[in-house]
Write an enzyme that holds these catalytic residues in place. Structure first.
Site, PDB file in Angstrom:
ATOM      1  N   HIS A  79      35.178  36.826  28.549  1.00  0.00           N
ATOM      2  CA  HIS A  79      35.101  35.941  29.729  1.00  0.00           C
ATOM      3  C   HIS A  79      33.778  36.241  30.422  1.00  0.00           C
ATOM      4  CE1 HIS A  79      36.127  33.904  33.372  1.00  0.00           C
ATOM      5  NE2 HIS A  79      36.718  34.900  34.005  1.00  0.00           N
ATOM      6  N   TYR A 193      48.488  38.161  42.062  1.00  0.00           N
ATOM      7  CA  TYR A 193      47.399  37.721  41.173  1.00  0.00           C
ATOM      8  C   TYR A 193      47.742  36.372  40.548  1.00  0.00           C
ATOM      9  CZ  TYR A 193      43.716  38.481  37.629  1.00  0.00           C
ATOM     10  OH  TYR A 193      42.604  38.382  36.833  1.00  0.00           O
TER      11      TYR A 193
HETATM   12 FE1  FEO Z   1      37.785  35.627  35.878  1.00  0.00          FE
HETATM   13 FE2  FEO Z   1      38.167  38.969  36.379  1.00  0.00          FE
HETATM   14  O1  FEO Z   1      37.247  37.366  36.212  1.00  0.00           O
END
Ligand code: FEO
Length: 397
Positions: A79, A193
């Site tokens: 990512h 989260y």
């Molecule tokens: Fe989408 Fe932890 O970055």
């Protein structure tokens, strides 16, 4: 500091104890966070993801001391977001030319963020790289979990899934593994989260879980890029994600409001009492959004089957804190939740109607026209608000 995850796999990331805000000031990190970079040492030496930019030098210095930069064969960048790719410029400056395996979208985003044309190796789902000792890395694209470039990397032969942001938490701990940390703290950070970052992408989460579960991988460990590593019953977090992605709700109601002179607060509390009277098993939480961490409010909204939004009418509108959190809630695309609005007023009195419109636009099913109160609620209006709460409980049952 290099730490063992499993045989020939090490954590080489950074625990950020000081972090209190993430994504600029968008996400509160009461428990800090970590940027989990991993080192795989089979016949090939591989780095999986790096760390956030401020820790780049410390990260690369540690790699130099503990691994030797010359020994790194390639990097897998699951990512491109800067909290995971921030170590690349320093690493590539000191060891130019290392191949970086990532998705096609990863290349575009890494170029957009770092303005470098590194030695990219584009991979897609099913591609793999042999790393010796009978092991290989298999790539699984995971677009919109939570960026277009996101992917997972499966370490075949060791049963280890590097899942990047998915299944992670902003939770700093030296204990490193899910079976060692405080379970209440861990799960509170997991649901926060998901609620605040992944909710809009729930349909992608569902499809990706179905795909990965369908591969029948013998998962022993799930190693995300933030927080602790899942080694005891690792699929428990996958099961939880599947539940959270399915328009999740508990028997819970969140009342959130802002108030100028306490009138709207009194309505909020009376409505909450009414709900409790009518439905004692329902967990009712009340937040003044001007005084409460917005990510904690949003986590409660995520867990709720219904919400009540309150604001007095000010300048034919609503208070700033309510406008702000409604904007955020709208972007998160919650589904399968009921709602209503309330507020005090002095003359024009639009706030319940405006909040109802915002809730409808945000995808909530508004169950009635809401409750409004002229000036300060006295005993009769408080009684009416309690009755309104009792009636609301019936409408969301
Ligand atoms: Fe989408 Fe932890 O970055």
């Amino acid at each position: 500091m290099k730490r063992i995850v499993t045989e020939n796999v090490y954590w080489v990331g950074k625990i950020d104890w000081e972090l209190k805000k993430f994504h600029g000031s968008e996400y509160s990190t009461h428990k800090g966070s970590s940027y989990n970079s991993y080192l795989v040492r089979e016949e090939k030496t591989v780095i999986i993801d790096t760390v956030w930019l401020p820790f780049a030098k410390e990260f690369v210095d540690n790699l130099e001391a503990e691994v030797g930069l010359a020994n790194i064969d390639f990097i897998v960048q699951n990512h491109a977001e800067i909290d995971h790719s921030g170590g690349l410029p320093e690493l590539l400056r000191r060891r130019p030319g290392i191949p970086i395996y990532c998705t096609a979208n990863g290349v575009k985003i890494l170029k957009g963020l770092h303005h470098e044309d590194w030695n990219f190796k584009v991979v897609k789902t099913g591609d793999s790289v042999d790393i010796g000792n009978g092991k290989k890395l298999v790539f699984v694209e995971a677009p919109m979990l939570h960026w277009p470039d996101s992917m997972f990397t499966w370490l075949d032969g060791r049963g280890l899934l590097f899942s990047n942001d998915a299944f992670g938490q902003h939770y700093a701990s030296e204990l490193m593994f899910n079976d060692l940390v405080d379970q209440a703290e861990l799960w509170a950070e997991c649901v926060k989260y998901y609620a605040n970052i992944l909710t809009p992408f729930s349909s992608f989460v569902t499809k990706k879980i179905e795909q990965v579960v369908g591969m029948n991988l013998p998962v022993r460990i799930i190693a995300p890029s933030h927080g602790i590593i899942w080694r005891e019953d690792p699929l428990q977090i996958v099961t939880k994600y599947a539940q959270w992605a399915a328009d999740y709700q508990e028997d819970r109601v969140t009342v959130f409001y802002d108030s100028m002179w306490d009138g709207t607060r009194k309505l909020a509390e009376a409505i909450a009492q009414g709900i409790c009277e009518a439905s004692p098993a329902t967990a009712v939480v009340v937040h003044n959004v001007a005084k409460t961490d917005k990510n904690d409010v949003i986590t409660d909204v995520f867990r709720s089957k219904a919400v009540l939004a309150g604001s007095p009418t000010v300048n034919k509108g609503v208070l700033n804190a309510m406008a702000g959190i409604m904007e955020e809630i709208s972007g998160l695309c919650f589904k399968n939740k009921k709602a209503a609005a309330f507020g005090c007023y002095g003359w024009s009195g639009e706030s319940p109607k405006l909040l109802s419109e915002s809730l409808t636009k945000a995808g909530f099913a508004v169950v009635d026209e809401g409750l409004k109160c002229l000036w300060e609620p006295a005993a009769a209006e408080i009684g009416a608000a309690r009755e309104y709460g009792r009636a609301f409980a019936g409408k969301i049952a």
